[in-house]
Every structure is written in structure tokens, then in C-alpha cells.
Design a protein around this motif. Structure first.
Motif, PDB file in Angstrom:
ATOM      1  N   PRO A  65     -42.801  50.847 -24.896  1.00  0.00           N
ATOM      2  CA  PRO A  65     -41.366  50.597 -25.101  1.00  0.00           C
ATOM      3  C   PRO A  65     -40.553  50.348 -23.837  1.00  0.00           C
ATOM      4  N   SER A  66     -40.714  51.171 -22.789  1.00  0.00           N
ATOM      5  CA  SER A  66     -39.865  50.989 -21.612  1.00  0.00           C
ATOM      6  C   SER A  66     -40.198  49.692 -20.872  1.00  0.00           C
ATOM      7  N   ALA A  67     -41.435  49.202 -20.959  1.00  0.00           N
ATOM      8  CA  ALA A  67     -41.774  47.908 -20.363  1.00  0.00           C
ATOM      9  C   ALA A  67     -41.197  46.767 -21.192  1.00  0.00           C
ATOM     10  N   ASN A  68     -41.231  46.911 -22.514  1.00  0.00           N
ATOM     11  CA  ASN A  68     -40.637  45.889 -23.382  1.00  0.00           C
ATOM     12  C   ASN A  68     -39.140  45.758 -23.147  1.00  0.00           C
ATOM     13  N   ALA A  69     -38.500  46.842 -22.699  1.00  0.00           N
ATOM     14  CA  ALA A  69     -37.056  46.816 -22.482  1.00  0.00           C
ATOM     15  C   ALA A  69     -36.668  46.397 -21.069  1.00  0.00           C
ATOM     16  N   THR A  70     -37.651  46.294 -20.153  1.00  0.00           N
ATOM     17  CA  THR A  70     -37.319  46.014 -18.750  1.00  0.00           C
ATOM     18  C   THR A  70     -38.170  44.882 -18.172  1.00  0.00           C
ATOM     19  N   LEU A  71     -39.444  45.143 -17.919  1.00  0.00           N
ATOM     20  CA  LEU A  71     -40.303  44.148 -17.285  1.00  0.00           C
ATOM     21  C   LEU A  71     -40.412  42.859 -18.096  1.00  0.00           C
ATOM     22  N   ILE A  72     -40.562  43.003 -19.412  1.00  0.00           N
ATOM     23  CA  ILE A  72     -40.753  41.818 -20.252  1.00  0.00           C
ATOM     24  C   ILE A  72     -39.533  40.895 -20.209  1.00  0.00           C
ATOM     25  N   PRO A  73     -38.300  41.381 -20.463  1.00  0.00           N
ATOM     26  CA  PRO A  73     -37.142  40.472 -20.390  1.00  0.00           C
ATOM     27  C   PRO A  73     -36.984  39.814 -19.015  1.00  0.00           C
ATOM     28  N   GLU A  74     -37.217  40.590 -17.950  1.00  0.00           N
ATOM     29  CA  GLU A  74     -37.084  40.034 -16.600  1.00  0.00           C
ATOM     30  C   GLU A  74     -38.123  38.940 -16.357  1.00  0.00           C
ATOM     31  N   VAL A 121     -37.922  64.573 -18.655  1.00  0.00           N
ATOM     32  CA  VAL A 121     -38.523  63.822 -17.558  1.00  0.00           C
ATOM     33  C   VAL A 121     -38.893  62.453 -18.104  1.00  0.00           C
ATOM     34  N   ALA A 122     -38.451  61.395 -17.410  1.00  0.00           N
ATOM     35  CA  ALA A 122     -38.686  60.035 -17.882  1.00  0.00           C
ATOM     36  C   ALA A 122     -39.002  59.124 -16.704  1.00  0.00           C
ATOM     37  N   PRO A 123     -39.804  58.078 -16.935  1.00  0.00           N
ATOM     38  CA  PRO A 123     -40.075  57.107 -15.868  1.00  0.00           C
ATOM     39  C   PRO A 123     -38.793  56.382 -15.454  1.00  0.00           C
ATOM     40  N   SER A 124     -38.777  55.895 -14.216  1.00  0.00           N
ATOM     41  CA  SER A 124     -37.571  55.241 -13.712  1.00  0.00           C
ATOM     42  C   SER A 124     -37.238  53.969 -14.482  1.00  0.00           C
ATOM     43  N   LEU A 125     -38.224  53.346 -15.139  1.00  0.00           N
ATOM     44  CA  LEU A 125     -37.920  52.166 -15.957  1.00  0.00           C
ATOM     45  C   LEU A 125     -36.879  52.489 -17.019  1.00  0.00           C
ATOM     46  N   VAL A 126     -36.907  53.733 -17.511  1.00  0.00           N
ATOM     47  CA  VAL A 126     -35.959  54.127 -18.559  1.00  0.00           C
ATOM     48  C   VAL A 126     -34.525  54.117 -18.028  1.00  0.00           C
ATOM     49  N   LEU A 127     -34.346  54.361 -16.728  1.00  0.00           N
ATOM     50  CA  LEU A 127     -32.995  54.382 -16.160  1.00  0.00           C
ATOM     51  C   LEU A 127     -32.322  53.023 -16.268  1.00  0.00           C
ATOM     52  N   SER A 128     -33.110  51.960 -16.401  1.00  0.00           N
ATOM     53  CA  SER A 128     -32.548  50.612 -16.476  1.00  0.00           C
ATOM     54  C   SER A 128     -31.817  50.356 -17.787  1.00  0.00           C
ATOM     55  N   PHE A 129     -32.096  51.169 -18.781  1.00  0.00           N
ATOM     56  CA  PHE A 129     -31.398  50.940 -20.056  1.00  0.00           C
ATOM     57  C   PHE A 129     -30.841  52.252 -20.630  1.00  0.00           C
ATOM     58  N   LEU A 130     -30.321  53.089 -19.731  1.00  0.00           N
ATOM     59  CA  LEU A 130     -29.615  54.285 -20.196  1.00  0.00           C
ATOM     60  C   LEU A 130     -28.433  53.853 -21.054  1.00  0.00           C
ATOM     61  N   SER A 131     -28.365  54.355 -22.262  1.00  0.00           N
ATOM     62  CA  SER A 131     -27.313  53.913 -23.186  1.00  0.00           C
ATOM     63  C   SER A 131     -26.172  54.920 -23.297  1.00  0.00           C
ATOM     64  N   HIS A 132     -26.319  56.069 -22.640  1.00  0.00           N
ATOM     65  CA  HIS A 132     -25.287  57.107 -22.746  1.00  0.00           C
ATOM     66  C   HIS A 132     -24.611  57.322 -21.399  1.00  0.00           C
ATOM     67  N   ARG A 133     -23.315  57.227 -21.378  1.00  0.00           N
ATOM     68  CA  ARG A 133     -22.579  57.508 -20.148  1.00  0.00           C
ATOM     69  C   ARG A 133     -22.644  58.988 -19.803  1.00  0.00           C
ATOM     70  N   GLN A 134     -23.005  59.816 -20.772  1.00  0.00           N
ATOM     71  CA  GLN A 134     -23.081  61.263 -20.532  1.00  0.00           C
ATOM     72  C   GLN A 134     -24.425  61.688 -19.948  1.00  0.00           C
ATOM     73  N   VAL A 135     -25.310  60.717 -19.673  1.00  0.00           N
ATOM     74  CA  VAL A 135     -26.643  61.025 -19.144  1.00  0.00           C
ATOM     75  C   VAL A 135     -26.814  60.356 -17.783  1.00  0.00           C
ATOM     76  N   THR A 136     -27.412  61.066 -16.854  1.00  0.00           N
ATOM     77  CA  THR A 136     -27.704  60.498 -15.543  1.00  0.00           C
ATOM     78  C   THR A 136     -29.127  60.848 -15.147  1.00  0.00           C
ATOM     79  N   GLY A 137     -29.717  60.026 -14.297  1.00  0.00           N
ATOM     80  CA  GLY A 137     -31.083  60.262 -13.847  1.00  0.00           C
ATOM     81  C   GLY A 137     -31.129  60.595 -12.367  1.00  0.00           C
ATOM     82  N   ARG A 138     -31.979  61.520 -12.008  1.00  0.00           N
ATOM     83  CA  ARG A 138     -32.140  61.919 -10.611  1.00  0.00           C
ATOM     84  C   ARG A 138     -33.634  61.953 -10.257  1.00  0.00           C
ATOM     85  N   ALA A 139     -33.911  61.645  -8.988  1.00  0.00           N
ATOM     86  CA  ALA A 139     -35.303  61.697  -8.519  1.00  0.00           C
ATOM     87  C   ALA A 139     -35.849  63.108  -8.702  1.00  0.00           C
TER      88      ALA A 139
END
Length: 302
Positions: free
Chosen positions: A100-109, A244-262
Motif C-alpha cells: 500500500p505505501s508504495a502504491n501511494a508514493t513510488l508508483i504515482p511518482e 511506528v511506520a515507514p517514512s513512505l507513509v509520511l508522504s500521505f499523512l491525511s491528518h493534521r493532528q498527526v506528525t512523524g518523527r525519526a
């Protein structure tokens, strides 16, 4: 040489338990099934069935052939699918199966650049987590499979006909509600979150998460598991737990109430494309792979 039609009929007799049921399933007459089994017995030189009163049972040779029949038919089916794939690829049609996370990021790019320069290419997208995506490639159900693996993970031995094309390394991150005290930091140590509640992802990611937590000296309190990245984000936003999520998921965060950190310690998964060696030289396959490699390279260091 064994006739595949006879093997298929034999397998159906074994599966259904009788000549009559096999004939019904295959759309044959019962005498036609009997003739095919007799022809197969002549080919192998020994009886495959024996009468036990009114019942029919497999002989020792029949038992042996039954163990191989499903594999033989499966291999024939995969070969047929792969030959059909060659015709589609030569016509510029490529089936890509990704997580899923590749279909939402790498594939469209990758597709954006590809469609601009090669509008004749047609791509069919499928979605599956590994190892199912690679299994579909082996079965001839897709032409390029995207998969990932984590350090220390036991990798399935692939046949020589399959080639791995490495695309990128994907760093794991921690998803936090924006109001979380640690959200102000650039990076978060996992050990500091030992008392948190957690939402866990797909089985491969979950296994790695448990292993990393064990290395940090604690067992995480997993309150929800989900393979759905959007559901995972919603759960974090609602305060149900952290993830815990891969950084690819950060490319399509849909919630403004969520943030990702290393996340520390750093853990990276290897993202790769898999393709049949015989398909590498086909223009459609090569073009899609080049697009995927460019998309992966653009994310290195992100």
C-alpha cells in the motif's frame, strides 16, 4: 512424456473421489474419464487405482503421482500465465503489484514521468503485502512485484528466473499526535515510549517492531492491529495509541493532528522490485523499472 490432460483428469478424480464426480466437474462423460485414466496408466506402466469392494483407492504408484500432480498442474498454469504476460508486455501493458505505501508514493511518482515520455505504456496496479506480491509474480499474475524486507529477516529463497532490483531504503518513523510532548523533537528514542499504547501494522512490520522493542528492553502494549495506513493514522489522531511506520507513509499523512518523527535507534527496510529475468529486456518492463528506480533515488536522504 505424460499428457497434461491426463494428469488434470487424474487430479480431478483424486480430488472428487470418483470417475462420475470428476466427469461432472470437467464436463466430460464418464467413459471419457475412464479412457483418460487408462491411457495415463499405460503411460506410467502401472495401475493407479485399485478396487476395494465398491470403493476405489489409490495404489502406491497412484499415491506417488497424486503428490506430484498438483505441483505439475500449478507449474503448467504459471508457465501459461507467464507466456500470456509476454504478449501483454510486448503490447506495452504492464501489471505492477505493490504494497500500500508504495502504491501511494513510488508508483504515482514513477508513472508521472513515464506517462509524460511514453504515453503508449499502460499500467495495471494491484495491491498486496509481501510475500504475496512476489508469489503473484511467480504465478504469472503480475509482471513487476514490489516488496520489502527488514534487517535480520529470513528471506525466502527465490528461483534463478527472478531478478531483484533495489529501489531505496525506507527509514522507520514514529507517528505521534501533534500535542504529544515528544512531538517537538526532531527524533525520538523508542525506549522513552516503553509505557505507551501502540497500534501495530502489517505482519512483517509488526514482527520487526516487536524485535526492536525487545532490543530496547520492553514489550509494547499493542491495543490495535491494522494493515490500513489511513486507519492507523486515524487511530493515532484519536489518541488511541502511537505507531511506528515507514517514512513512505509520511508522504500521505491525511491528518493534521498527526506528525512523524525519526525513530532511534534507526531501522531501515529495503524496498525492491522483482521481475522475471526473461522480461527484463522487454521495453515496457524496462521503462517501468527505470521509472521506479528514479522515484526511489529521488527519496534517498529524504
Amino acid at each position: 512424456m505424460l499428457d497434461s490432460r491426463h494428469i488434470r483428469t487424474f487430479h480431478e478424480v483424486v480430488s472428487t473421489g470418483s470417475y462420475t464426480a470428476a466427469a461432472r466437474s470437467l464436463g466430460y462423460t464418464q467413459p471419457a474419464v475412464t479412457q483418460q485414466i487408462r491411457a495415463l496408466e499405460r503411460e506410467v506402466g502401472v495401475p493407479l487405482f485399485a478396487r476395494d469392494g465398491r470403493r476405489m483407492r489409490l495404489t502406491e504408484a497412484g499415491e506417488s503421482l497424486a503428490r506430484h500432480a498438483e505441483v505439475i498442474l500449478g507449474n503448467l498454469g504459471a508457465a501459461k500465465q507467464q507466456l500470456q504476460a509476454l504478449a501483454r508486455l510486448r503490447a506495452g501493458r504492464v501489471r505492477v503489484c505493490a504494497f500500500p505505501s508504495a502504491n501511494a508514493t513510488l508508483i504515482p511518482e514513477a508513472m508521472a514521468g513515464l506517462m509524460a515520455d511514453h504515453p503508449e505504456i499502460r499500467v495495471e496496479l494491484q495491491e498486496a503485502e509481501p510475500p504475496e506480491s512476489v508469489n503473484r509474480l511467480l504465478a504469472g499474475e503480475c509482471d513487476i512485484a514490489l516488496s520489502f524486507s527488514y534487517p535480520g529477516m529470513l528471506r525466502t529463497e527465490l528461483p534463478e528466473e527472478v531478478v531483484e532490483v533495489r529501489l531505496m531504503e525506507d527509514l522507520l518513523t514514529v507517528l505521534l499526535p501533534v500535542g504529544h510532548p515528544l512531538a517537538r523533537r526532531h527524533a525520538v528514542r523508542l525506549a522513552e515510549l516503553s509505557q505507551a499504547r501502540w497500534i501495530a501494522g502489517c505482519p512483517r512490520c509488526r514482527a520487526t517492531f516487536l524485535h526492536v522493542c525487545a532490543d530496547q528492553g520492553f514489550e509494547p502494549d499493542i491495543v490495535v492491529t491494522t494493515d490500513d495506513n489511513l486507519a492507523l493514522q486515524s487511530l493515532v489522531a484519536a489518541g488511541v495509541g502511537l505507531a511506528v511506520a515507514p517514512s513512505l507513509v509520511l508522504s500521505f499523512l491525511s491528518h493534521r493532528q498527526v506528525t512523524g518523527r525519526a525513530l532511534e535507534p534507526h531501522v531501515r527496510r529495503q524496498v525492491s522490485a522483482y521481475v522475471l529475468r526473461d522480461h527484463l529486456a522487454l521495453p515496457a518492463t524496462a521503462l517501468v523499472l527505470e521509472g521506479l528506480k528514479a522515484a526511489g533515488a529521488a527519496r534517498i536522504g529524504c
